[in-house]
Scaffold this motif. Structure first.
Motif, short mmCIF file in Angstrom:
data_model
loop_
_atom_site.label_atom_id
_atom_site.label_comp_id
_atom_site.label_asym_id
_atom_site.label_seq_id
_atom_site.Cartn_x
_atom_site.Cartn_y
_atom_site.Cartn_z
N ARG A 1 0.83 -1.33 -0.08
CA ARG A 1 -0.10 -0.01 0.13
C ARG A 1 0.93 1.21 0.03
NH1 ARG A 1 -5.03 0.38 1.34
NH2 ARG A 1 -5.16 -1.25 2.69
N GLU A 2 1.96 1.28 0.79
CA GLU A 2 2.85 2.48 0.72
C GLU A 2 3.47 2.93 -0.21
OE1 GLU A 2 1.09 2.12 4.47
OE2 GLU A 2 2.71 0.51 3.95
N LEU A 3 3.67 1.82 -1.14
CA LEU A 3 4.44 1.77 -2.59
C LEU A 3 3.60 2.30 -3.61
CD1 LEU A 3 6.54 -1.43 -1.62
CD2 LEU A 3 7.32 0.91 -1.38
N MET A 4 2.35 2.29 -3.38
CA MET A 4 1.44 2.67 -4.40
C MET A 4 0.82 4.09 -4.45
SD MET A 4 -2.17 3.07 -5.07
CE MET A 4 -2.83 2.77 -3.45
N LEU A 5 0.91 4.78 -5.56
CA LEU A 5 0.46 6.37 -5.77
C LEU A 5 -0.74 6.30 -6.26
CD1 LEU A 5 3.70 8.11 -6.46
CD2 LEU A 5 2.31 8.17 -4.24
N GLY A 6 -0.94 5.47 -7.41
CA GLY A 6 -2.24 5.40 -8.38
C GLY A 6 -2.48 4.37 -8.85
N LEU A 7 -3.81 3.96 -9.10
CA LEU A 7 -4.29 2.62 -9.78
C LEU A 7 -5.40 3.00 -10.54
CD1 LEU A 7 -5.38 0.58 -6.79
CD2 LEU A 7 -3.11 0.58 -7.91
N GLU A 8 -5.45 2.12 -11.87
CA GLU A 8 -6.38 1.77 -12.56
C GLU A 8 -7.37 0.77 -12.37
OE1 GLU A 8 -6.12 2.31 -17.47
OE2 GLU A 8 -5.77 0.22 -16.70
N VAL A 9 -8.52 0.87 -12.27
CA VAL A 9 -9.37 -0.50 -11.60
C VAL A 9 -10.63 -0.67 -12.65
CG1 VAL A 9 -10.33 -1.34 -9.73
CG2 VAL A 9 -8.29 0.01 -9.36
N VAL A 10 -10.81 -1.79 -12.79
CA VAL A 10 -11.95 -2.04 -13.63
C VAL A 10 -13.05 -2.62 -12.65
CG1 VAL A 10 -13.14 -3.49 -15.34
CG2 VAL A 10 -10.94 -2.69 -15.68
N LEU A 11 -14.27 -1.73 -12.58
CA LEU A 11 -15.09 -2.06 -11.32
C LEU A 11 -16.23 -3.25 -11.88
CD1 LEU A 11 -16.27 1.63 -10.48
CD2 LEU A 11 -14.56 -0.06 -9.33
N PRO A 12 -16.85 -3.79 -10.91
CA PRO A 12 -17.60 -4.90 -11.21
C PRO A 12 -18.94 -4.64 -12.25
CG PRO A 12 -17.37 -4.62 -8.75
CD PRO A 12 -16.98 -3.39 -9.36
N ASP A 13 -18.95 -3.61 -12.65
CA ASP A 13 -19.99 -3.20 -13.76
C ASP A 13 -19.35 -2.84 -14.94
OD1 ASP A 13 -18.95 -0.78 -13.48
OD2 ASP A 13 -20.88 0.31 -13.16
N GLY A 14 -17.85 -3.17 -14.94
CA GLY A 14 -17.17 -2.89 -16.28
C GLY A 14 -16.71 -1.52 -16.67
N SER A 15 -17.02 -0.65 -15.86
CA SER A 15 -16.45 0.83 -16.01
C SER A 15 -15.18 0.90 -15.27
CB SER A 15 -17.41 1.74 -15.05
OG SER A 15 -17.52 1.39 -13.66
N VAL A 16 -14.41 1.75 -15.87
CA VAL A 16 -12.87 1.94 -15.37
C VAL A 16 -12.74 3.15 -14.62
CG1 VAL A 16 -10.61 2.10 -16.18
CG2 VAL A 16 -12.51 0.63 -17.56
N VAL A 17 -12.02 2.99 -13.39
CA VAL A 17 -11.70 4.22 -12.43
C VAL A 17 -10.20 4.51 -13.03
CG1 VAL A 17 -10.92 4.83 -10.15
CG2 VAL A 17 -12.93 3.50 -10.64
N ASN A 18 -10.01 5.55 -13.76
CA ASN A 18 -8.50 5.83 -14.12
C ASN A 18 -7.96 6.84 -13.04
OD1 ASN A 18 -6.22 6.54 -14.97
ND2 ASN A 18 -7.06 7.21 -17.09
N GLY A 19 -7.28 6.10 -12.17
CA GLY A 19 -6.79 6.99 -10.93
C GLY A 19 -5.00 6.80 -10.96
N LEU A 20 -4.49 6.59 -12.22
CA LEU A 20 -3.03 6.51 -12.38
C LEU A 20 -2.56 8.03 -12.06
CD1 LEU A 20 -2.58 4.39 -15.55
CD2 LEU A 20 -2.25 3.65 -13.07
N ARG A 21 -2.69 8.55 -11.24
CA ARG A 21 -2.08 9.77 -10.76
C ARG A 21 -0.77 9.22 -10.20
NH1 ARG A 21 -7.54 11.06 -10.41
NH2 ARG A 21 -7.73 10.20 -8.13
N ARG A 22 0.19 10.35 -10.14
CA ARG A 22 1.71 10.17 -9.56
C ARG A 22 1.74 10.90 -8.56
NH1 ARG A 22 5.33 10.20 -14.32
NH2 ARG A 22 4.17 9.03 -15.20
N LEU A 23 0.57 11.52 -7.71
CA LEU A 23 0.95 12.56 -6.77
C LEU A 23 0.95 12.08 -5.42
CD1 LEU A 23 -2.20 14.59 -8.26
CD2 LEU A 23 -0.11 15.03 -8.76
N ARG A 24 2.21 12.88 -4.99
CA ARG A 24 2.40 12.62 -3.30
C ARG A 24 1.19 13.00 -2.45
NH1 ARG A 24 7.29 9.48 -3.44
NH2 ARG A 24 7.68 9.77 -5.76
N LYS A 25 0.61 14.10 -2.90
CA LYS A 25 -0.39 14.61 -2.14
C LYS A 25 -1.80 14.83 -3.24
CE LYS A 25 1.73 17.18 1.40
NZ LYS A 25 1.76 18.56 2.11
N ASP A 26 -2.78 14.56 -2.46
CA ASP A 26 -4.03 14.27 -3.35
C ASP A 26 -5.21 14.00 -2.61
OD1 ASP A 26 -5.90 14.06 -5.44
OD2 ASP A 26 -5.44 12.14 -6.03
#
Ligand code: FAD
Ligand code: 2HG
Ligand code: ZN
Length: 474
Positions: free
Chosen positions: A163-188
């Motif tokens: 968890r501490e090594l992760m800044l952002g994630l892209e995730v496919v939700l159970p309805d097939g929609s995509v959360v594009n959270g591939l941000r590289r921010l230290r603060k957000d």
């Protein structure tokens, strides 16, 4: 049990390279590393892109097909193994294995979820950097699986869990929609930190497809020692000595018992003890620094000398080369494999406050010996994090089946001690299907109700990895 057949639309999305339906080719995806579970699947889906993952998930949602996300399939708790049900698919991330970017200005690395950990480490190394997550399964475990279990491993004491090594994630939700959270921010701080929901969710809330990871300056100096210590308290005192001398230098601090080390030297070819005599307890100390001439050798020798004078260390072997360092680490890393070869074992991946580790090892070992006479406690693990694998090896006089039939009694016995010491029944391996029945007793009331509400909100059809993490979530 007859399996339903896979609707033809999957083939038009994935093509022949993206579907395994032949029973013998599917077999490795249906069994777990420990050999405790085997399930069924209509097929193994192997999408190559996020869009393909999303399209597959949409079809599964449409047709009520359950999805078991799978990375390297090294789960210790049966998290990635399907159940014996007619309408489910394994979704393997193995083809999504690219390093998309290594950025040494921002010190980040963007990767696909099916990237094997050892390959992620190598990619960072090729850029003069370090991806510090490190564990015995690193040649097989994948970034998506590691994040989904919030894996710990050997370097948590310095760098934190996945968890501490992760800044952002892209995730496919159970309805097939995509959360594009591939941000590289230290603060957000922009609302709920959704990315953290999927870390440790073990595939029950969505499918991680890509991640932005933190990287660090490479180690330029290391010092590694295997120490014989008289008891568990001495091991902890040694950890404190190093932490006090230079907390930032401690990369790993691992505990091993004499019983575990005996299994490794007996069952693993080429594993030999670099000390003159067998000991009842061992500590592995690993120091590293990103600057040259950091003086780690002097630090190691100074602390060990003081500990020897105080009787807290009786013997020590310092690695003189990278090969010796690897050989010392092998003695630690081969514990799971040695236990597997030595017969049946029951694993207890538990944590307590660091100060309580010696009491945990002593009291849980004693309670297990009383429960099953002749059973051999094999405690080892991440002492610096308070995370001990309080494992039990079958007695030589008992069959594997009889011993494994007592698994839940053994886990309950260890957990009684863990609870008394204010610990957790799962430190780093997760809940999977092995420990769902423990959730109500440990995380019941409002905590479990909140987890169920999150699950119902994101996965109302209950298609994401059913039967895992939450009790009665079939
Ligand atoms: P899998 O086993 O394939 O899956 C694990 C879980 O994550 C499952 O619930 C699965 O459904 C889910 N999942 C997988 N990929 C995704 C995805 N992309 N999106 C959503 N969900 C997904 N663990 C530690 O923490 N520390 C250790 O030191 C350690 N050492 C180990 C040593 C050995 C020899 C072995 C065999 C295992 C060890 N483990 C350790 C356990 C295991 O390696 C970790 O749990 C690892 O994180 C699993 O990664 P994986 O890719 O194999 O995931
Ligand atoms: C380790 O630290 C892993 O080696 C596996 O977490 C522990 O086999 C085990 O119980
Ligand atoms: Zn571990």
């Amino acid at each position: 049990m007859p399996l339903d057949s896979l609707p033809p639309d999957f083939a038009s999305i994935l093509g022949p390279a993206g579907i395994i339906a032949d029973p013998s080719d599917m077999e490795a995806y249906l069994r777990d590393w420990r050999g405790l579970w085997r399930g069924e699947a209509m097929a193994v889906l192997r999408p190559a892109t996020t869009e393909e993952v999303a399209a597959c998930v949409r079809l599964c949602a449409r047709d009520g097909i359950a999805i078991i996300p799978q990375g390297g399939n090294t789960s210790m708790v049966g998290g990635a193994t399907p159940e014996a049900k007619p309408r489910q698919v394994v979704l393997s991330l193995a083809r999504m294995n690219r390093v998309l970017e290594v950025d040494t200005a921002d010190m980040t690395m963007t990767v696909e979820a099916g990237l094997v950990l050892a390959h992620a480490q190598r990619a960072a190394e090729e850029h003069g950097a370090l991806f510090p997550l490190s564990l015995g399964a690193e040649g097989t475990a994948m970034i998506g699986g590691l994040l989904s279990t919030n894996a710990g491993g050997n370097t948590t004491v310095r760098y934190g869990n996945a968890r501490e090594l992760m800044l952002g994630l892209e995730v496919v939700l159970p309805d097939g929609s995509v959360v594009n959270g591939l941000r590289r921010l230290r603060k957000d701080n922009t609302g709920y930190a959704l990315r953290h929901l999927f870390v440790g969710a073990e595939g029950t809330l969505g499918i991680i497809t890509r991640a932005v990871l933190r990287i660090f300056p490479a180690a330029r100096e290391t010092a590694t020692a295997l120490c014989a210590v008289p008891d568990e308290d001495a091991a902890l005192t040694l950890f404190r000595r190093f932490r006090t001398a230079d907390e930032g230098a401690v990369r790993a601090f691992e505990y091993m018992s004499g019983t575990g080390m005996d299994l490794v030297t007996r069952y693993v070819e080429g594993a030999t003890l670099p000390l003159s005599e067998r000991a009842a307890h061992y500590a592995l100390v690993d120091l590293s620094a990103s600057r040259e001439r950091a003086g780690l050798r002097a630090l190691m020798e100074g602390v060990l000398e003081a500990a020897m004078e105080a009787g807290e260390v009786t013997d020590a072997a310092l690695a003189e080369s990278e090969a010796q360092r690897a050989a010392i680490w092998r003695l630690r890393e081969e514990h799971p494999e040695a236990q597997k070869r030595a017969g049946a074992s029951v694993k207890n991946d538990v944590s307590v406050p660091v100060s309580a580790v010696p009491t945990l090892i002593r009291e849980a070992s004693e309670a297990c010996r009383a429960l099953i006479p002749g059973a051999r406690p094999v405690p080892f693990g991440h002492m610096g994090d308070g995370n001990i694998h309080m494992n039990l090896q079958q007695p030589e006089s008992m069959t594997a089946e009889d011993f494994l039939a007592r698994s839940h009694d053994i886990m309950d016995t260890v957990n009684e001690v863990v609870r008394r010491l204010g610990g957790s029944f799962s430190a780093e391996h997760g809940v999977g299907r092995l420990k769902t029945d423990m959730m109500a007793g440990w995380r019941g009331g409002a905590e479990l109700a909140a987890m169920r509400a999150i699950k119902a909100a994101l996965d109302p059809l209950g298609i994401m990895n059913p039967g895992k993490v939450l009790p009665g979530d079939a």
